[in-house]
Scaffold this motif. Structure first.
Motif, short mmCIF file in Angstrom:
data_model
loop_
_atom_site.label_atom_id
_atom_site.label_comp_id
_atom_site.label_asym_id
_atom_site.label_seq_id
_atom_site.Cartn_x
_atom_site.Cartn_y
_atom_site.Cartn_z
N SER A 139 40.85 47.86 41.83
CA SER A 139 42.26 48.17 42.08
C SER A 139 42.92 47.26 43.11
O SER A 139 44.00 46.74 42.89
N HIS A 140 42.27 47.06 44.25
CA HIS A 140 42.84 46.23 45.32
C HIS A 140 41.75 45.38 45.96
O HIS A 140 41.37 45.63 47.11
N PRO A 141 41.23 44.39 45.25
CA PRO A 141 40.13 43.60 45.81
C PRO A 141 40.56 42.77 47.01
O PRO A 141 41.70 42.29 47.08
N LYS A 142 39.61 42.61 47.93
CA LYS A 142 39.87 41.82 49.14
C LYS A 142 38.57 41.14 49.58
O LYS A 142 37.57 41.81 49.83
N ILE A 143 38.59 39.82 49.65
CA ILE A 143 37.43 39.08 50.16
C ILE A 143 37.38 39.25 51.67
O ILE A 143 38.36 38.98 52.38
N THR A 189 17.08 34.55 47.46
CA THR A 189 18.36 34.46 46.79
C THR A 189 19.42 34.34 47.88
O THR A 189 19.18 34.65 49.04
N ARG A 190 20.60 33.92 47.50
CA ARG A 190 21.67 33.70 48.48
C ARG A 190 22.84 34.64 48.19
O ARG A 190 22.85 35.37 47.20
N ALA A 191 23.84 34.58 49.07
CA ALA A 191 25.07 35.33 48.85
C ALA A 191 26.25 34.40 49.11
O ALA A 191 26.27 33.68 50.11
N LEU A 192 27.21 34.42 48.21
CA LEU A 192 28.41 33.60 48.38
C LEU A 192 29.51 34.36 49.08
O LEU A 192 30.13 33.87 50.03
N SER A 193 29.78 35.58 48.59
CA SER A 193 30.94 36.30 49.11
C SER A 193 30.70 37.80 49.17
O SER A 193 29.86 38.34 48.44
N LEU A 194 31.47 38.44 50.04
CA LEU A 194 31.45 39.89 50.20
C LEU A 194 32.89 40.36 50.09
O LEU A 194 33.78 39.82 50.76
N ALA A 195 33.12 41.36 49.23
CA ALA A 195 34.49 41.81 48.99
C ALA A 195 34.57 43.32 48.92
O ALA A 195 33.62 43.99 48.48
N LEU A 196 35.70 43.85 49.35
CA LEU A 196 36.04 45.25 49.10
C LEU A 196 36.67 45.34 47.73
O LEU A 196 37.45 44.46 47.33
N TYR A 222 32.43 60.27 49.13
CA TYR A 222 33.05 59.02 48.70
C TYR A 222 32.95 57.97 49.80
O TYR A 222 33.11 58.26 50.98
N GLU A 223 32.66 56.75 49.35
CA GLU A 223 32.56 55.62 50.27
C GLU A 223 33.35 54.45 49.72
O GLU A 223 33.70 54.42 48.55
N LYS A 224 33.60 53.47 50.58
CA LYS A 224 34.32 52.28 50.13
C LYS A 224 33.47 51.47 49.17
O LYS A 224 32.31 51.17 49.45
N GLY A 225 34.06 51.09 48.03
CA GLY A 225 33.37 50.25 47.08
C GLY A 225 33.39 48.79 47.52
O GLY A 225 34.32 48.35 48.21
N ALA A 226 32.36 48.05 47.15
CA ALA A 226 32.28 46.64 47.53
C ALA A 226 31.50 45.86 46.48
O ALA A 226 30.77 46.43 45.66
N ILE A 227 31.65 44.55 46.51
CA ILE A 227 30.99 43.66 45.55
C ILE A 227 30.47 42.44 46.30
O ILE A 227 31.18 41.85 47.12
N VAL A 228 29.22 42.09 46.03
CA VAL A 228 28.63 40.87 46.59
C VAL A 228 28.43 39.88 45.44
O VAL A 228 27.97 40.25 44.36
N CYS A 229 28.81 38.64 45.68
CA CYS A 229 28.46 37.59 44.73
C CYS A 229 27.15 36.97 45.20
O CYS A 229 27.09 36.39 46.28
N ARG A 230 26.11 37.12 44.40
CA ARG A 230 24.80 36.58 44.72
C ARG A 230 24.58 35.27 43.97
O ARG A 230 25.15 35.05 42.90
#
Length: 521
Positions: free
Chosen positions: A40-44, A160-167, A184-192
């Protein structure tokens, strides 16, 4: 953003013919196409500058809408098709059948400066392998994954590595302690990022189903793309491939033992075929030096994946991989020889690693006993592993036993316990250690330099990650930024961050997230 797309995995391996994103058993296929779930509202909130350079990206790319959308799953990069990998595995010693990427979606493969990278989103939604889960991830686990993969890289551990962390901007329901109290917790996404996310379980699933054809296809692909120096696929090459995997896995676990890292969930589906540390879940670093410690609450009773057992678990997992490869080789002896070689090599490699940790650069037969005695005395009273080995480098050849103990005293959690028999054990060990140092030709200064190159001053203690998580949940990312900077140079003194060269605070001993963790995302 510019990427040199080269999707060997999807181009050369069989795909799941079913396009619907429904939970199911996937047969005779290495992956299923799937599209990430829009957020809905992604943020790096953070990007690894070192990983950014590895991919040939610039600082300007970070601020683009395309970067944000692609690496949060809101946009598919042109001429690519995201997918989830199909694999099986043993979990806690029991065959679990099909597992697969339940909350990881691979975006694409790219090549930069002759290096191949697969980019993958963790927490980007459901896949056919999600079973009863939602395929999402929360901020706390994502911060831990992001920090740890980059920390391990700078420690010199294969990872393995990580490029980015985002909400994601979305809320995710989780029962963190499996006690019937979800919240409920904040959702997040890691680019591995990794050269490949193939794991032991990728090769186990097909022979378990009697599908030797797909097994051969996958093994041949792996050799061509990741072990091409071994030659064209053949029975001999398959054995050489297994030997290479065993050697890389041994190297990896020796590094784990060196820095005090405990993976926490060494299932065969969490073992990289490239010998990389993969899947950062309930991991931890030793606080007090303890061979019996595990960070995983799920493993608290049997402690299968405890620190001291990690090398033998790698061997157990290699046995399972050997069983998976057997249908291609049809001879047990060559596979058994590789496993026996691992068993022979580990003690030698371990003693050599420990020699370097305690500053011995020549070899004596008595060193094994000196190391074993140290490991025993370290566990008699709670002694911080990282601090002890770092301070050990400050000892001089001419120091007395009393002076030596005084120099490492900061490592004791309860100094008042170091009395009577425990104190005598320390005195005896330091007497033997100081005598052993006399036969070393390197100077005190040179020994300290070499010891500091293998004994980190700073590691990602669980309580440090938890403090960053607590602040991030309040939209304060300053501590996250500070830890990212600190962990880039774990072997350097960094006097401005001296506060992190400290034992775990007492409040963190039993606090959820600061000591042990569950497998919950």
């Amino acid at each position: 953003m510019n990427f040199n797309i080269e999707n060997t995995f999807t181009n050369e391996l069989p795909a799941d013919p079913i396009q619907e994103n429904t939970r199911r058993q996937v047969a005779q296929a290495c992956f299923s196409y799937v599209t990430p779930q829009k957020t809905s509202h992604p943020k790096i909130i953070h990007v690894s500058d070192t990983m950014l350079k590895e991919l040939g990206l610039s600082e300007a790319d970070i601020t683009s809408e395309e970067f944000k959308n692609v690496f949060t799953g809101n946009e598919v990069f042109p001429n690519t098709q995201p997918y989830a990998m199909c694999y099986g595995g043993h979990q806690f010693g029991h065959w679990a059948g099909q597992l697969g990427d339940g909350r990881a979606i691979n975006l694409f493969e790219t090549v930069y400066q002759n290096k191949n990278w697969a980019l993958q989103l963790k927490g980007a939604g459901e896949t056919p392998y999600s079973r009863n889960a939602d395929g999402l991830a929360v901020l706390r686990s994502s911060i831990r994954e992001y920090l740890c993969s980059e920390a391990m890289y700078h420690l010199g551990v294969p990872t393995t590595r990580a490029l980015s962390l985002a909400l994601s901007g979305d809320q995710v329901l989780r029962d963190v302690m499996y006690d019937g109290n979800p919240a409920y917790e904040k959702g997040a996404i890691v680019c591995r990022a990794a050269k490949s996310f193939l794991r032991f379980g990728s090769y186990q699933l097909f022979p378990a189903r009697g599908d030797v054809k797909t097994l051969k296809t996958l093994v041949d692909y792996t050799i061509r793309n990741h072990f091409s120096y071994l030659g064209e696929p053949s029975k001999q090459t398959y054995v050489a491939f297994f030997k290479e995997v065993a050697e890389r896995s041994l190297k990896m676990v020796i590094h784990w033992q060196r820095v005090g890292f405990v993976h926490g969930v060494m299932n065969t589906d969490n073992m990289s075929i490239l010998g990389l540390t993969i899947d950062y879940g309930p991991y931890g670093w030793l606080e007090g030096y303890d061979h019996g410690w595990t960070p995983n609450t799920t493993d608290n009773t049997h402690k299968r994946y405890r620190y001291g057992a990690q090398p033998e678990i790698v061997l157990w997992n290699l046995y399972q991989l050997a069983n998976a490869l057997y249908p291609l080789i049809k001879e047990a002896a060559p596979l058994e020889a590789v496993l026996e070689n691992y068993q022979e090599q580990f003690p030698e490699k371990y003693v050599q690693m420990m020699r370097e940790k305690i500053g011995l650069f020549s070899s004596k037969e008595s060193d094994g006993k000196l190391i074993a005695d140290l490991e025993e005395v370290l566990q008699k009273a709670e002694t911080d592993m990282t601090i002890f080995f770092r301070l050990l480098a400050t000892i001089l050849k001419e120091d007395t036993v009393e002076k030596a103990i005084e120099k490492i005293a900061k490592a004791f959690y309860t100094p008042s316990e170091v009395v009577a028999e425990i104190k005598t054990s320390w005195e005896n060990w330091f007497q033997n250690y100081l005598e052993r140092l006399q036969s070393e030709t390197v100077s005190d200064e040179e020994r300290k330099r070499k010891m500091n190159a293998v004994n980190p001053k700073y590691v990602l203690r669980n309580y440090m990650a938890q403090l960053a998580i607590d602040d991030a949940n309040k939209n304060d990312f300053s501590l996250l930024n500070e830890l990212c900077t600190l962990l880039k140079n774990p072997y350097d003194e960094q006097p401005e961050y001296e506060k992190w060269f400290a034992k775990r605070p007492e409040w963190a001993r039993n606090k959820v997230g600061s000591s042990m963790l569950s497998c919950s995302s």
